[in-house]
Design an enzyme around this catalytic site. Structure first.
Site, PDB file in Angstrom:
ATOM      1  N   LYS A  53      29.388  10.621  -3.728  1.00 50.42           N
ATOM      2  CA  LYS A  53      29.834  11.134  -2.434  1.00 50.42           C
ATOM      3  C   LYS A  53      31.226  10.599  -2.084  1.00 50.42           C
ATOM      4  O   LYS A  53      32.118  11.330  -1.667  1.00 50.42           O
ATOM      5  CB  LYS A  53      28.832  10.640  -1.378  1.00 50.42           C
ATOM      6  CG  LYS A  53      28.436  11.670  -0.344  1.00 50.42           C
ATOM      7  CD  LYS A  53      27.559  10.997   0.674  1.00 50.42           C
ATOM      8  CE  LYS A  53      26.367  11.822   1.011  1.00 50.42           C
ATOM      9  NZ  LYS A  53      25.561  11.203   2.066  1.00 50.42           N
ATOM     10  N   THR A 104      18.572   8.641  10.023  1.00 45.86           N
ATOM     11  CA  THR A 104      17.279   8.098  10.478  1.00 45.86           C
ATOM     12  C   THR A 104      16.228   9.184  10.269  1.00 45.86           C
ATOM     13  O   THR A 104      15.733   9.771  11.218  1.00 45.86           O
ATOM     14  CB  THR A 104      17.330   7.691  11.964  1.00 45.86           C
ATOM     15  OG1 THR A 104      17.848   8.794  12.734  1.00 45.86           O
ATOM     16  CG2 THR A 104      18.203   6.486  12.194  1.00 45.86           C
ATOM     17  N   GLU A 170      25.785  10.460  19.360  1.00 46.76           N
ATOM     18  CA  GLU A 170      26.609  11.598  18.959  1.00 46.76           C
ATOM     19  C   GLU A 170      25.869  12.891  19.304  1.00 46.76           C
ATOM     20  O   GLU A 170      24.659  12.967  19.174  1.00 46.76           O
ATOM     21  CB  GLU A 170      26.842  11.504  17.446  1.00 46.76           C
ATOM     22  CG  GLU A 170      27.732  12.561  16.888  1.00 46.76           C
ATOM     23  CD  GLU A 170      29.089  12.563  17.549  1.00 46.76           C
ATOM     24  OE1 GLU A 170      29.805  11.571  17.439  1.00 46.76           O
ATOM     25  OE2 GLU A 170      29.428  13.577  18.195  1.00 46.76           O
ATOM     26  N   PHE A 171      26.620  13.896  19.715  1.00 44.43           N
ATOM     27  CA  PHE A 171      25.967  15.155  20.107  1.00 44.43           C
ATOM     28  C   PHE A 171      26.473  16.336  19.272  1.00 44.43           C
ATOM     29  O   PHE A 171      26.341  17.487  19.679  1.00 44.43           O
ATOM     30  CB  PHE A 171      26.203  15.420  21.601  1.00 44.43           C
ATOM     31  CG  PHE A 171      25.696  14.306  22.482  1.00 44.43           C
ATOM     32  CD1 PHE A 171      24.362  14.251  22.858  1.00 44.43           C
ATOM     33  CD2 PHE A 171      26.541  13.297  22.906  1.00 44.43           C
ATOM     34  CE1 PHE A 171      23.874  13.208  23.648  1.00 44.43           C
ATOM     35  CE2 PHE A 171      26.070  12.249  23.694  1.00 44.43           C
ATOM     36  CZ  PHE A 171      24.738  12.205  24.071  1.00 44.43           C
ATOM     37  N   LEU A 272      18.380  30.016  24.447  1.00 43.36           N
ATOM     38  CA  LEU A 272      17.245  30.863  24.854  1.00 43.36           C
ATOM     39  C   LEU A 272      17.132  32.051  23.906  1.00 43.36           C
ATOM     40  O   LEU A 272      16.719  33.131  24.325  1.00 43.36           O
ATOM     41  CB  LEU A 272      17.437  31.353  26.297  1.00 43.36           C
ATOM     42  CG  LEU A 272      17.088  30.367  27.423  1.00 43.36           C
ATOM     43  CD1 LEU A 272      17.252  31.032  28.777  1.00 43.36           C
ATOM     44  CD2 LEU A 272      15.667  29.826  27.285  1.00 43.36           C
ATOM     45  N   ALA A 274      15.135  33.729  21.328  1.00 46.83           N
ATOM     46  CA  ALA A 274      13.802  33.698  20.724  1.00 46.83           C
ATOM     47  C   ALA A 274      13.897  34.094  19.255  1.00 46.83           C
ATOM     48  O   ALA A 274      14.825  34.789  18.852  1.00 46.83           O
ATOM     49  CB  ALA A 274      12.879  34.659  21.467  1.00 46.83           C
ATOM     50  N   CYS A 282      17.706  17.526  12.487  1.00 47.07           N
ATOM     51  CA  CYS A 282      17.752  16.780  13.755  1.00 47.07           C
ATOM     52  C   CYS A 282      16.598  17.115  14.693  1.00 47.07           C
ATOM     53  O   CYS A 282      15.722  16.286  14.924  1.00 47.07           O
ATOM     54  CB  CYS A 282      19.084  17.046  14.449  1.00 47.07           C
ATOM     55  SG  CYS A 282      20.483  16.540  13.440  1.00 47.07           S
ATOM     56  N   LYS A 285      12.768  16.364  13.551  1.00 45.68           N
ATOM     57  CA  LYS A 285      12.410  14.945  13.356  1.00 45.68           C
ATOM     58  C   LYS A 285      12.645  14.162  14.640  1.00 45.68           C
ATOM     59  O   LYS A 285      11.942  13.183  14.912  1.00 45.68           O
ATOM     60  CB  LYS A 285      13.140  14.333  12.164  1.00 45.68           C
ATOM     61  CG  LYS A 285      14.645  14.230  12.275  1.00 45.68           C
ATOM     62  CD  LYS A 285      15.154  12.814  12.314  1.00 45.68           C
ATOM     63  CE  LYS A 285      16.682  12.818  12.306  1.00 45.68           C
ATOM     64  NZ  LYS A 285      17.305  11.841  13.139  1.00 45.68           N
ATOM     65  N   LYS A 345      20.423  27.327   9.871  1.00 53.22           N
ATOM     66  CA  LYS A 345      21.167  28.128  10.855  1.00 53.22           C
ATOM     67  C   LYS A 345      22.469  28.539  10.186  1.00 53.22           C
ATOM     68  O   LYS A 345      22.823  27.984   9.140  1.00 53.22           O
ATOM     69  CB  LYS A 345      21.411  27.335  12.136  1.00 53.22           C
ATOM     70  CG  LYS A 345      22.349  26.145  11.980  1.00 53.22           C
ATOM     71  CD  LYS A 345      22.702  25.540  13.332  1.00 53.22           C
ATOM     72  CE  LYS A 345      23.780  24.479  13.169  1.00 53.22           C
ATOM     73  NZ  LYS A 345      24.185  23.866  14.420  1.00 53.22           N
TER      74      LYS A 345
HETATM   75  C1  UGA Z   1      21.326  19.532  17.169  1.00 54.74           C
HETATM   76  C2  UGA Z   1      21.890  19.455  18.595  1.00 54.74           C
HETATM   77  O1  UGA Z   1      22.231  20.762  19.056  1.00 54.74           O
HETATM   78  C3  UGA Z   1      23.135  18.567  18.636  1.00 54.74           C
HETATM   79  O2  UGA Z   1      23.618  18.439  19.967  1.00 54.74           O
HETATM   80  C4  UGA Z   1      22.764  17.179  18.095  1.00 54.74           C
HETATM   81  O3  UGA Z   1      23.881  16.309  18.086  1.00 54.74           O
HETATM   82  C5  UGA Z   1      22.241  17.351  16.668  1.00 54.74           C
HETATM   83  O4  UGA Z   1      21.086  18.199  16.682  1.00 54.74           O
HETATM   84  C6  UGA Z   1      21.889  15.988  16.152  1.00 54.74           C
HETATM   85  O5  UGA Z   1      20.920  15.401  16.640  1.00 54.74           O
HETATM   86  O6  UGA Z   1      22.615  15.438  15.325  1.00 54.74           O
HETATM   87  P1  UGA Z   1      21.940  20.954  14.984  1.00 54.74           P
HETATM   88  O7  UGA Z   1      20.750  20.336  14.335  1.00 54.74           O
HETATM   89  O8  UGA Z   1      23.224  21.027  14.233  1.00 54.74           O
HETATM   90  O9  UGA Z   1      22.297  20.181  16.361  1.00 54.74           O
HETATM   91  O10 UGA Z   1      21.498  22.430  15.327  1.00 54.74           O
HETATM   92  P2  UGA Z   1      21.399  23.354  16.631  1.00 54.74           P
HETATM   93  O11 UGA Z   1      22.632  24.138  16.799  1.00 54.74           O
HETATM   94  O12 UGA Z   1      20.923  22.556  17.785  1.00 54.74           O
HETATM   95  O13 UGA Z   1      20.233  24.346  16.173  1.00 54.74           O
HETATM   96  C7  UGA Z   1      18.936  23.832  15.882  1.00 54.74           C
HETATM   97  C8  UGA Z   1      17.995  24.924  15.515  1.00 54.74           C
HETATM   98  O14 UGA Z   1      17.624  25.663  16.673  1.00 54.74           O
HETATM   99  C9  UGA Z   1      18.496  25.954  14.508  1.00 54.74           C
HETATM  100  O15 UGA Z   1      17.488  26.150  13.530  1.00 54.74           O
HETATM  101  C10 UGA Z   1      18.712  27.198  15.330  1.00 54.74           C
HETATM  102  O16 UGA Z   1      18.534  28.368  14.581  1.00 54.74           O
HETATM  103  C11 UGA Z   1      17.649  27.040  16.394  1.00 54.74           C
HETATM  104  N1  UGA Z   1      17.927  27.755  17.662  1.00 54.74           N
HETATM  105  C12 UGA Z   1      19.012  27.444  18.397  1.00 54.74           C
HETATM  106  C13 UGA Z   1      17.048  28.735  18.103  1.00 54.74           C
HETATM  107  O17 UGA Z   1      16.023  29.023  17.451  1.00 54.74           O
HETATM  108  N2  UGA Z   1      17.302  29.372  19.282  1.00 54.74           N
HETATM  109  C14 UGA Z   1      18.381  29.076  20.045  1.00 54.74           C
HETATM  110  O18 UGA Z   1      18.544  29.701  21.118  1.00 54.74           O
HETATM  111  C15 UGA Z   1      19.264  28.096  19.589  1.00 54.74           C
END
Ligand code: UGA
Length: 471
Positions: A53, A104, A170-171, A272, A274, A282, A285, A345
């Site tokens: 890496k 984690t 982190e977000f 929102l 569906a 993330c 878990k 996603k």
């Molecule tokens: C998520 C959080 O959005 C971040 O803010 C956070 O920092 C991150 O986890 C983390 O803990 O590190 P991420 O896992 O990259 O980010 O993905 P998201 O964009 O949150 O999507 C998560 C899942 O929800 C995807 O499978 C997506 O398809 C699904 N989703 C999202 C839905 O089914 N419906 C929605 O309306 C939005």
């Protein structure tokens, strides 16, 4: 002479010495954070235990796909502000702030988070400290972890060296990681002394100047802010998926409903959508680790709520599997199924807990001939499910299909030509598990589009098509 005098200038006008930064762990979080810190003007060393890496990153390439990150890494390898190493002690020796960005993951035997990597990183930093510094946790951890890590740091740091441990969750979202890191919605700092807070304000001076709120809170609150944010997002998704079930039963349209409730600023339209539900490294878990930790602390309502959120989410996968079975006339044995999407996603090649791959693999297990395609995640998908067949593109994946499943809403898939695709399949049935297709356009090309909570089910679809599918 005048110039020289100007150059020497008053001590107070000199720019302050910038803290040097080490970033431990170079996954999605760490690699992005390291490059972003370099972009903000700091000297950064990224550390990872995996030599392959590190070699890739040091060559300006990423071990995963994240839009815009490779350019940022290349820019700052070239600017000299960023480098990568496997040598933790060397990185700690030349740095003042140490960001802990290791994973984690969920433990293999329980819902709890596996904290081995965080503990190892903090212990490694502590042992290598040669001068005062700040250890900044960024990884997502169960509440109470940071206090224990603080003790660990205190116990292992060399005599005479002062080290403070704070938390800075982190977000960032995968696919938008660079932008989220450079322009965060907020900066949360937990458990910082006045001195450490001042240093963090300097580190995040640019986002703060752009208007990002800076929230200085205690250690457990900082840990919980992160987990609660993810738990709320997961709850929003499972809420709309539960409503989608009701919409199906009542003949209502969940997309229109989400638009209507989402205009209320108290609710908001985002998260929102569906469909197949959430996956990735993330949300799943994190809600399970929260469930586990809340149970340990006796917060039973959180346990119950998260259990429901998790169950609703996992049922969506089952629902899509059942829709595919129904669309094939009651059995998928020997049916050809074209699957669009493998990543959890769009805009990522991450297949960790990918709902798309789960559905594809389950249908394969039931005897279907499943062919999957994804713009980025073919190789990671193949590594995780070597028995699935992967195609180069959508046209190859859907060739001769009895039913097509849209499982990850990549733009490339939403832009497919339904007329062209119609010529390649055996039956024009598509299960739009993300409710993202232009239904009118696809219907006009002769397709039956089955969504989740959109009113169209295999039962209400044109039966002649279903017979064809079963052919
Ligand atoms: C998520 C959080 O959005 C971040 O803010 C956070 O920092 C991150 O986890 C983390 O803990 O590190 P991420 O896992 O990259 O980010 O993905 P998201 O964009 O949150 O999507 C998560 C899942 O929800 C995807 O499978 C997506 O398809 C699904 N989703 C999202 C839905 O089914 N419906 C929605 O309306 C939005």
């Amino acid at each position: 002479m005048d110039e020289i005098i100007e150059g020497i200038s008053d001590e107070s006008e000199r720019p302050p010495i910038r803290p040097r930064i080490s970033v431990i762990g170079t996954g999605y979080l760490g690699a992005t954070h390291a490059a972003a810190m370099a972009e903000l003007g700091f000297d950064v060393v990224g550390v990872d235990a995996d030599p392959a890496k590190v070699a890739l990153l040091q060559a300006g390439r990423l071990p995963f796909s994240e839009p815009g990150l490779d350019e940022l890494v290349q820019t700052h390898l070239a600017s000299g502000r960023l480098r990568f190493t496997t040598d933790l002690a060397e990185a700690v020796a030349v740095s003042d702030i140490h960001f802990v960005c290791v994973g984690t993951p969920q433990q293999s035997t329980s819902h709890a988070a596996d904290l081995r990597f965080v503990e190892g990183a903090v212990a490694g930093i502590a042992r290598a400290l040669s001068h005062d510094g700040i250890v900044v946790g960024k990884s997502t951890v169960p509440v109470g972890t940071a206090a224990r890590l603080r003790e660990l740091l205190g116990a292992l740091a060399p005599e005479g060296v002062s080290a403070e441990l704070i938390w800075n969750p982190e977000f960032l979202r995968e696919g938008k990681a660079v932008d989220d890191t450079l322009h965060p919605d907020r900066v949360v700092i937990g458990g910082a002394s006045a001195e450490a807070e001042a240093v963090m304000r300097e580190v995040y001076a640019r986002p703060i100047s752009e208007g990002a709120p800076f929230l200085s809170v205690d250690l457990p609150t900082a840990e919980l802010v992160k987990v609660s944010a993810n738990a709320f997002l997961a709850t929003k998704i499972s809420f709309i998926n539960a409503i989608a079930e009701l919409c199906t039963a009542a003949g209502a349209d969940v997309g229109v409903l989400a638009d209507a409730i989402g205009v209320d600023a108290r609710i908001g339209r985002r998260f929102l959508d569906a469909g197949l539900g959430f996956g990735g490294g993330c949300l799943p878990k994190d809600i399970r680790a929260l469930m586990h930790r809340a149970g340990e602390l006796g917060a039973v309502d959180v346990v119950g709520l998260m259990q429901q959120v998790d169950e609703i989410n996992m049922r969506q996968r089952q629902r899509v599997i059942q829709l595919a079975i129904d669309a094939c006339g009651g059995s998928v044995l020997n049916a050809r199924i074209g699957v669009l999407g493998a990543a959890f996603k769009p805009l990522t090649d991450d297949v960790r807990d990918s709902p798309a791959l789960n559905v594809a693999a389950a249908l394969h297990l039931q005897g279907a001939q499943v062919t999957v395609c994804d713009p980025e995640a073919t190789e990671p998908g193949r590594r995780m499910f070597p028995t699935l067949t992967f195609a180069e593109d959508a046209t190859e994946a859907v060739a001769g299909a009895h039913v097509v499943l849209l499982l990850t809403e990549w733009e490339q898939f939403l832009g497919l030509d339904p007329v062209d695709l119609a010529r390649r399949v055996r039956a024009r049935i598509i299960i739009d598990a993300r409710n993202k297709l232009d239904t009118e356009l696809w219907s006009a090309a002769g397709w039956t589009v089955i969504g989740l909570g959109t009113g169209v089910t295999p039962a209400s679809a044109d039966t002649s098509l279903l017979q064809l599918a079963g052919a």
